[in-house]
Write a protein that holds these residues in place. Sequence first.
Motif, PDB file in Angstrom:
ATOM      1  N   SER A  37      -2.729  -2.798  -1.608  1.00 22.22           N
ATOM      2  CA  SER A  37      -1.490  -3.434  -2.067  1.00 22.22           C
ATOM      3  C   SER A  37      -1.248  -4.724  -1.278  1.00 22.22           C
ATOM      4  CB  SER A  37      -0.306  -2.478  -1.906  1.00 22.22           C
ATOM      5  OG  SER A  37      -0.188  -2.094  -0.556  1.00 22.22           O
ATOM      6  N   THR A  40      -2.488  -5.387   5.023  1.00 25.37           N
ATOM      7  CA  THR A  40      -3.178  -6.115   6.089  1.00 25.37           C
ATOM      8  C   THR A  40      -2.906  -7.611   5.979  1.00 25.37           C
ATOM      9  OG1 THR A  40      -4.869  -4.421   5.908  1.00 25.37           O
ATOM     10  CG2 THR A  40      -5.435  -6.362   7.206  1.00 25.37           C
ATOM     11  N   SER A 386       1.279 -13.238   0.547  1.00 20.24           N
ATOM     12  CA  SER A 386       1.209 -13.308   2.005  1.00 20.24           C
ATOM     13  C   SER A 386       0.266 -14.430   2.414  1.00 20.24           C
ATOM     14  CB  SER A 386       0.679 -12.001   2.568  1.00 20.24           C
ATOM     15  OG  SER A 386       1.418 -10.934   2.065  1.00 20.24           O
TER      16      SER A 386
HETATM   17  P1  GDP Z   1      -4.247  -3.054   2.234  1.00 21.56           P
HETATM   18  O1  GDP Z   1      -5.292  -2.057   1.837  1.00 21.56           O
HETATM   19  O2  GDP Z   1      -2.891  -2.670   1.699  1.00 21.56           O
HETATM   20  O3  GDP Z   1      -4.220  -3.378   3.699  1.00 21.56           O
HETATM   21  O4  GDP Z   1      -4.611  -4.393   1.434  1.00 21.56           O
HETATM   22  P2  GDP Z   1      -5.197  -5.783   1.966  1.00 21.56           P
HETATM   23  O5  GDP Z   1      -4.177  -6.555   2.690  1.00 21.56           O
HETATM   24  O6  GDP Z   1      -6.504  -5.538   2.628  1.00 21.56           O
HETATM   25  O7  GDP Z   1      -5.411  -6.526   0.566  1.00 21.56           O
HETATM   26  C1  GDP Z   1      -6.376  -6.060  -0.361  1.00 21.56           C
HETATM   27  C2  GDP Z   1      -6.959  -7.242  -1.077  1.00 21.56           C
HETATM   28  O8  GDP Z   1      -5.955  -7.849  -1.892  1.00 21.56           O
HETATM   29  C3  GDP Z   1      -7.443  -8.364  -0.156  1.00 21.56           C
HETATM   30  O9  GDP Z   1      -8.754  -8.140   0.290  1.00 21.56           O
HETATM   31  C4  GDP Z   1      -7.343  -9.570  -1.069  1.00 21.56           C
HETATM   32  O10 GDP Z   1      -8.453  -9.599  -1.938  1.00 21.56           O
HETATM   33  C5  GDP Z   1      -6.109  -9.249  -1.906  1.00 21.56           C
HETATM   34  N1  GDP Z   1      -4.869  -9.884  -1.382  1.00 21.56           N
HETATM   35  C6  GDP Z   1      -3.962  -9.380  -0.497  1.00 21.56           C
HETATM   36  N2  GDP Z   1      -2.943 -10.243  -0.310  1.00 21.56           N
HETATM   37  C7  GDP Z   1      -3.202 -11.315  -1.075  1.00 21.56           C
HETATM   38  C8  GDP Z   1      -2.501 -12.547  -1.332  1.00 21.56           C
HETATM   39  O11 GDP Z   1      -1.422 -12.854  -0.796  1.00 21.56           O
HETATM   40  N3  GDP Z   1      -3.109 -13.408  -2.217  1.00 21.56           N
HETATM   41  C9  GDP Z   1      -4.298 -13.122  -2.830  1.00 21.56           C
HETATM   42  N4  GDP Z   1      -4.808 -14.026  -3.664  1.00 21.56           N
HETATM   43  N5  GDP Z   1      -4.966 -11.974  -2.626  1.00 21.56           N
HETATM   44  C10 GDP Z   1      -4.426 -11.087  -1.766  1.00 21.56           C
END
Ligand code: GDP
Length: 472
Positions: A37, A40, A386
């Motif tokens: 989501s 990170t 983000s």
């Molecule tokens: P978590 O599993 O909730 O920690 O998710 P992450 O922060 O690792 O995000 C998962 C994936 O979503 C990332 O690897 C990016 O490909 C995508 N992502 C997350 N935030 C953004 C953002 O603000 N913009 C874009 N374009 N992609 C994002």
Amino acid sequence: KITSGSAWQRIQQQGFDILQRGLDRHVRLAVTGLSRSGKTAFITSLVNQLLEGCDNQHLPFFDVVRQDRFLGCRRISQPHPHIPSFRYDQALQALSSQPAQWPEPTRGLSELRLAIRFRPEKGVTSWLTDTATLFLDIVDYPGEWLLDLPMLNQQYLVWSREQLQLLQSEPRASKAASWLQKAQQIKPDDPVNEDLLRDLAEEYTELLHYFRETLGLHLLQPGRFLLPGEMSGAPLLHFFPLPAATQLEDSISPVPGTQLEQLVKRFDAYRDHVVKGFYKEHFAQFDRQIVLADCLQPLNAGPASFRDLKRAIELILESFNYGRSSLLNRLFAPKIDRLLFAATKADHITPEQHSHLVALLGQLVHGAKQHVRFDGIPCDTMALASIRATTAGYCQHQGESIPAIQGNKADTGEAITLFPGEVPNVLPNDEYWQDNHFEFVSFAPQAKQPDQPLAHIRLDQALAFLLGDKLQ
Ligand code: GDP
């Protein structure tokens, strides 16, 4: 007795320290959301903005910055040495590499502490002191863990029947059929067979992974099977829904030494230690909460995935049900006093669609709000990115100027310009699914420049909502 000069100074200093401690503030901000989501990315960007980006240009809606009262921010030792640290440096390194990479997501609980120095704005605090410090703990945990909440109130057989119902309906049923057939061999009164229980639990875990990764589903229990953290491989996780539960009375007492008794024991231990433990040791300590949701990927994946996201959000919100008689309140007295829902990755859509994304999230949350009492907690919804990976503009198509976004595809690095589609501003119905095609492309992050904070959309507004009152 006359106090000597230095003693007097010491007393004054002590008085000042005590006063300062009284004025210093402390906030424990929890960040959650389902896997991918964007937790990170959100934490990395939030920390980066506070460490590097505190000027008007980058955070125009964050009052403490706009009013020039922000004095600085530092990372300091985290309060709980037994909790893994959020890996900010690694995340930033990935984003600064050539070509830039998305940071590795965290898989369990992690934390990080910041000290924010600022000049109080008004009132008693500004009269007593020139500067104050806000200690901000940021805690990251998987939203999947909140989906276990209903288990707190359940017995093993009831839980089993509920899960079987899910496993027997599409889109899960076709994939689950062979596992169900195997699990039907378990006779409740047979003597414990640890190997069989372990094998079936592992295959059940694989099924959950398939539902999540291939079918894009979110409603998956038990949450720790997917994100076990330090519990990986522990016998505590060797249980699963029992097909024979449909023929058993709830009041049955399992015979010692049988398969059923072992499964019940494991379920009870999971519920009482893992689920309860999380709420008691962590959840009950949070002051503020942001819940992140990626609504765009499910729009792309189709109606089953979207319905599932809706149900998962409803379940997640149950953990914020603060009606006085709620189960959580009775057990742990949580104290979250501010709640923000954010639709992430807003840079995947053109800016005129942002209001639709907020409206859609509002509807997803609203459905759940009918069952949930937030009991006067300020609660808001917004769309943000983000870490902005695209730029928005217009392109010419058949003589017409249409909104578009531009970025580099995550897999090939190829530059593309596209209009990804319309985001519905209400929960999509059958007509939407027939007539619309939403194109979600994963973008590579833009490489971070050493002297520039990460580009974002509305992160300052999220900061203002979550921390603004503590920085007055
Ligand atoms: P978590 O599993 O909730 O920690 O998710 P992450 O922060 O690792 O995000 C998962 C994936 O979503 C990332 O690897 C990016 O490909 C995508 N992502 C997350 N935030 C953004 C953002 O603000 N913009 C874009 N374009 N992609 C994002």
